[in-house]
Design a protein around this motif. Structure first.
Motif, PDB file in Angstrom:
ATOM      1  N   THR A 166      38.580  25.345   3.039  1.00  0.00           N
ATOM      2  CA  THR A 166      37.646  26.452   2.862  1.00  0.00           C
ATOM      3  C   THR A 166      38.373  27.776   3.063  1.00  0.00           C
ATOM      4  O   THR A 166      39.491  27.817   3.583  1.00  0.00           O
ATOM      5  CB  THR A 166      36.482  26.374   3.873  1.00  0.00           C
ATOM      6  OG1 THR A 166      37.017  26.380   5.212  1.00  0.00           O
ATOM      7  CG2 THR A 166      35.644  25.125   3.654  1.00  0.00           C
ATOM      8  N   HIS A 205      32.745  30.351   5.969  1.00  0.00           N
ATOM      9  CA  HIS A 205      33.734  29.513   5.300  1.00  0.00           C
ATOM     10  C   HIS A 205      33.107  28.942   4.027  1.00  0.00           C
ATOM     11  O   HIS A 205      32.037  28.337   4.068  1.00  0.00           O
ATOM     12  CB  HIS A 205      34.197  28.377   6.214  1.00  0.00           C
ATOM     13  CG  HIS A 205      35.252  28.799   7.183  1.00  0.00           C
ATOM     14  ND1 HIS A 205      36.601  28.740   6.892  1.00  0.00           N
ATOM     15  CD2 HIS A 205      35.163  29.303   8.435  1.00  0.00           C
ATOM     16  CE1 HIS A 205      37.299  29.174   7.925  1.00  0.00           C
ATOM     17  NE2 HIS A 205      36.458  29.531   8.873  1.00  0.00           N
ATOM     18  N   LYS A 248      33.901  27.124  -0.082  1.00  0.00           N
ATOM     19  CA  LYS A 248      34.875  26.463  -0.942  1.00  0.00           C
ATOM     20  C   LYS A 248      35.605  27.508  -1.775  1.00  0.00           C
ATOM     21  O   LYS A 248      35.064  28.572  -2.082  1.00  0.00           O
ATOM     22  CB  LYS A 248      34.177  25.458  -1.857  1.00  0.00           C
ATOM     23  CG  LYS A 248      33.696  24.206  -1.128  1.00  0.00           C
ATOM     24  CD  LYS A 248      33.191  23.172  -2.110  1.00  0.00           C
ATOM     25  CE  LYS A 248      32.796  21.886  -1.398  1.00  0.00           C
ATOM     26  NZ  LYS A 248      32.330  20.839  -2.350  1.00  0.00           N
TER      27      LYS A 248
END
Length: 424
Positions: free
Chosen positions: A178, A187, A189
């Motif tokens: 992340t 956080h 992707k």
């Protein structure tokens, strides 16, 4: 989150954190902690606006706090330690019609957050000259640079390995899961930014990679005057990228001649969520240094069907990438001239200046018969206090003017004050 960050800063300043970790050996003796106070004013004026965003001005002022605690290692063949990164930003001035400077998060109502922060922990283990790290990461690689050009730095979370067992050779590998953007606390992707439409870069928010994997290294020799680099990165099922580089510095009398040459190549990866990708980029930056004077000239060329590929809004160590324009659109060719001066040679230590100009052309704008062109001029003036109670406090002013016949014109000013405090 704010309370956690304030507690971390208070504990570190009081010396409680190293005491809590006092297992023995060099864990405490080798620990260090710094607190950086960063005051940041950012202003951009937009004109001849192109694309969907019609905001005419971005202007904000904020105060940042960056706590960086690094422990030593426990004794024994395998040593263990813990690093702590505490980040906090506070709004000093903003308005809903001039947000999106990258200094502060923006809420759904269009207003900037009054404050934001996060706390990152990194567990580490060392054997010989090899270190394994898990947690908050700040990699600084050609294929994934550590971006710290706003109030707070961008970070990642994952596992990294760094080995320096062979003299002159540094090997690294990592798997990152992340990322936290420079003005965020969450956080998320990792997404790619692929510039195949110079006016509206394709942000792949709907095609995130589950992991970013990388491996590579640098080998320095010739009394560290020459460095060879090879790196490979992969944003799973979106793109894979390679980098080849060479740097060399050659003293000739009172002069030092240096070169920095790099080549990137990228294609789609795995299931190819965004379709076929094709990019190559080559750059060369050459300099000549004489006493306080450094003269630079650079060239950068983009090839293939797409522009340069990168993670989110990260910077990359391209030869001609500047803070405002990146000069990495499809088929773009660009030249740079730059001059640096260190005033220490004329009796003003701590004062430095940089002026640079980059001109790009041959941009594929997608319009038949229309060639994109752009240029940017930057002026940087910085001073670091050399003595007294404010020793090491730095003040930096950056002024930029960027013009294009296919993208938005920008006039920019930044004023940054950094005050690093060594806690222990």
């Amino acid at each position: 989150m704010k309370r956690k960050l304030q507690l971390a800063i208070s504990v570190a300043m009081a010396g409680g954190l190293p005491s809590a970790l006092a297992v023995g050996g060099g864990l405490i003796e080798d620990s260090t902690a710094t607190l950086q106070l960063r005051n940041y004013y950012f202003m951009r004026d937009f004109s001849d606006i192109q694309g969907r965003n019609q905001q005419s001005k971005a202007e904000e002022w904020a105060q940042g706090f960056i706590l960086n605690f690094k422990s030593g290692y426990t004794p024994g063949p395998v040593g263990f330690g813990l690093d702590v990164l505490g980040l906090m930003g506070v709004k000093l001035d903003s308005n809903s019609d001039r947000t999106n400077t990258g200094l502060l998060p923006v809420h759904d109502d269009g207003k900037a957050a009054s404050e934001y922060g996060r706390l990152g922990l990194t567990l580490k283990a060392r054997f010989s000259s090899t270190e394994l790290r898990y947690g908050e990461q700040t990699p600084n690689l050609p294929i994934l640079a550590h971006t710290d050009n706003r109030l707070l730095p961008q970070t990642y979370r994952g596992t990294t390995l760094i080995s320096r067992e062979i003299p002159g050779l540094t090997l690294q590998a990592g798997r990152l899961n992340t990322a936290v953007m420079r003005n965020s606390t969450d956080h998320q992707k990792m997404t790619a930014l692929i510039i195949n439409d110079p006016i509206n870069p394709r942000r792949l928010a709907n095609a995130t990679g589950d992991h970013y994997n990388y491996i590579g290294g640098d080998y320095s020799f010739n009394t560290n005057r020459t460095t060879l680099s090879f790196w490979q990165g992969q944003l799973e099922d979106i793109y894979q990228q390679r980098f080849y580089g060479i740097k060399h510095a050659q003293p000739i009398g009172a002069w030092t001649l240096s070169s920095d040459i790099g080549y990137f190549t990228a294609t789609e990866d795995g299931h190819s969520k965004v379709g076929n990708l094709d990019n190559q980029l080559a750059y060369g930056l050459f300099s000549a240094k004489y006493k306080g004077h450094t003269f630079h000239v650079g060239y950068q060329g983009v090839y293939g069907d797409d522009g340069f590929l990168r993670i989110g809004d990260t910077l990359s160590p391209l030869g001609n990438e500047l803070p405002t324009y990146q000069f990495s659109a499809p088929d773009e060719r660009s030249w740079q001239i730059r001059y640096d001066f260190d005033f220490a040679g004329v009796g003003l230590p701590g004062l430095t200046s940089t002026v640079r100009y980059v001109k790009g052309d041959n941009v594929d704008t997608g319009a038949r018969g229309f060639e994109g062109e752009d240029w940017e001029r930057d002026l940087d003036l910085a001073y670091t206090i050399q003595s007294g109670p404010l020793k090491n406090v730095s003040i930096r002013w950056r002024n930029a003017t960027a013009r294009s016949n296919y993208a938005t014109d920008i006039d920019e000013n930044r004023l940054i004050v950094n005050y690093p405090i060594k806690l222990f």
